[in-house]
Write an enzyme that holds these catalytic residues in place. Structure first.
Site, PDB file in Angstrom:
ATOM      1  N   THR A 132      -7.296  -9.410   4.224  1.00  0.00           N
ATOM      2  CA  THR A 132      -8.063 -10.022   3.169  1.00  0.00           C
ATOM      3  C   THR A 132      -9.545 -10.872   2.905  1.00  0.00           C
ATOM      4  O   THR A 132     -10.255 -10.378   3.543  1.00  0.00           O
ATOM      5  CB  THR A 132      -8.027 -12.103   3.024  1.00  0.00           C
ATOM      6  N   HIS A 154       1.442  -4.704   7.957  1.00  0.00           N
ATOM      7  CA  HIS A 154       1.607  -5.104   8.948  1.00  0.00           C
ATOM      8  C   HIS A 154       2.057  -4.405  10.049  1.00  0.00           C
ATOM      9  O   HIS A 154       2.899  -3.654  10.540  1.00  0.00           O
ATOM     10  CB  HIS A 154       2.966  -6.279   9.285  1.00  0.00           C
ATOM     11  N   SER A 161      -6.521  -8.328  -0.957  1.00  0.00           N
ATOM     12  CA  SER A 161      -5.981  -7.461   0.227  1.00  0.00           C
ATOM     13  C   SER A 161      -6.941  -5.656   0.744  1.00  0.00           C
ATOM     14  O   SER A 161      -6.350  -5.515  -0.786  1.00  0.00           O
ATOM     15  CB  SER A 161      -4.437  -7.248   0.137  1.00  0.00           C
ATOM     16  N   ALA A 166      -6.958 -13.002  12.850  1.00  0.00           N
ATOM     17  CA  ALA A 166      -6.882 -13.988  13.045  1.00  0.00           C
ATOM     18  C   ALA A 166      -5.930 -13.239  14.787  1.00  0.00           C
ATOM     19  O   ALA A 166      -5.844 -11.871  14.781  1.00  0.00           O
ATOM     20  CB  ALA A 166      -6.332 -15.341  12.294  1.00  0.00           C
ATOM     21  N   PHE A 204       0.848  -1.646  -0.046  1.00  0.00           N
ATOM     22  CA  PHE A 204      -0.325  -0.578   0.415  1.00  0.00           C
ATOM     23  C   PHE A 204       1.044   1.156   0.074  1.00  0.00           C
ATOM     24  O   PHE A 204       1.962   0.978   0.040  1.00  0.00           O
ATOM     25  CB  PHE A 204      -0.418  -0.339   1.002  1.00  0.00           C
ATOM     26  N   THR A 263       4.263  12.577   7.694  1.00  0.00           N
ATOM     27  CA  THR A 263       5.844  12.723   7.567  1.00  0.00           C
ATOM     28  C   THR A 263       5.632  13.041   9.597  1.00  0.00           C
ATOM     29  O   THR A 263       5.338  13.927   9.928  1.00  0.00           O
ATOM     30  CB  THR A 263       6.486  14.123   7.112  1.00  0.00           C
ATOM     31  N   CYS A 269      -3.765  -4.811   7.095  1.00  0.00           N
ATOM     32  CA  CYS A 269      -3.689  -5.462   6.302  1.00  0.00           C
ATOM     33  C   CYS A 269      -4.047  -6.670   5.954  1.00  0.00           C
ATOM     34  O   CYS A 269      -4.031  -7.631   6.833  1.00  0.00           O
ATOM     35  CB  CYS A 269      -2.189  -5.998   5.044  1.00  0.00           C
TER      36      CYS A 269
END
Length: 215
Positions: A50, A109, A41, A71, A2, A162, A48
């Protein structure tokens, strides 16, 4: 992959625990179902996830409802476990080859939740809850401060920002009116948690420095 450029705001319409290590969510969004494949995704507040199912919206609004499952690792590292119907989240679909890289490379992540310590209105504006521009002071998750540097990039709740200043484990970022308009940042308040993903480049640079022979 992304870029941290939020393209829509979604709303959780269903949240169901499927045991201690799985949570199923249905999220209403303005994306057209025809453009989303099962298995695609989508970054949900920077996480992220699914797509496992799709269905039409029933509220008369354009778009669709997509289903995702979080999960054990996701539930441990993020605040997805607290999401309930009505929770609004930043969304971004995955990067396609040839797309403009408007933010920075984001993998979705999340490293952990940071916390908003203070919000300063830089330019007071009676029509904006935090002013025309606002500075957010955020405490980084434990152990991540070494990856955070002034003028570097960071992804917060799926938004590429930033870093303006760093002092120990507290850093600041600036939000402009456009960011408030197209993301959930206008709803944030002091004390709120935010998903933090440090810059991938900073992570690899730190790893290389650690591996460099001494002497």
């Amino acid at each position: 992959m992304f870029t941290g450029i939020v393209t829509a705001i979604g709303e959780v319409v269903e949240a169901e625990r499927k045991g201690p290590s799985l949570k199923r969510l249905a999220i209403a969004c303005p994306y057209e179902a025809e453009g989303i494949a099962i298995g695609a995704s989508i970054a949900c507040a920077g996480v992220c996830l699914t797509v496992t199912a799709l269905r039409p919206r029933t509220d008369g609004e354009p778009g669709c409802i997509f289903q995702v499952e979080a999960a054990a690792e996701t539930l441990a590292k993020t605040i997805v476990g607290t999401w309930e119907p009505g929770t609004r989240i930043n969304l971004e679909r995955s990067l396609k080859v040839g797309d403009e890289l408007g933010g920075h490379l984001v993998v979705g992540h999340v490293d952990g939740p940071g916390r908003i310590l203070k919000i300063d209105a830089i330019e007071p504006d009676p029509d904006e809850p935090w002013g025309a521009t606002a500075r957010f002071h955020i405490r980084a998750p434990q152990g991540l401060e070494r990856f955070i540097a002034t003028k570097g990039s960071i992804c917060l709740d799926g938004t590429s920002l930033t870093i303006n200043s760093v002092e120990d484990d507290v850093f600041t970022v600036l939000l402009i009116p456009h960011s408030f308009a197209v993301t959930t940042w206008g709803q944030r308040k002091e004390g709120d948690p935010v998903h933090v993903e440090v810059d991938l480049m900073a992570r690899y640079a730190a790893r290389l420095a650690e591996a460099r022979p001494q002497g």
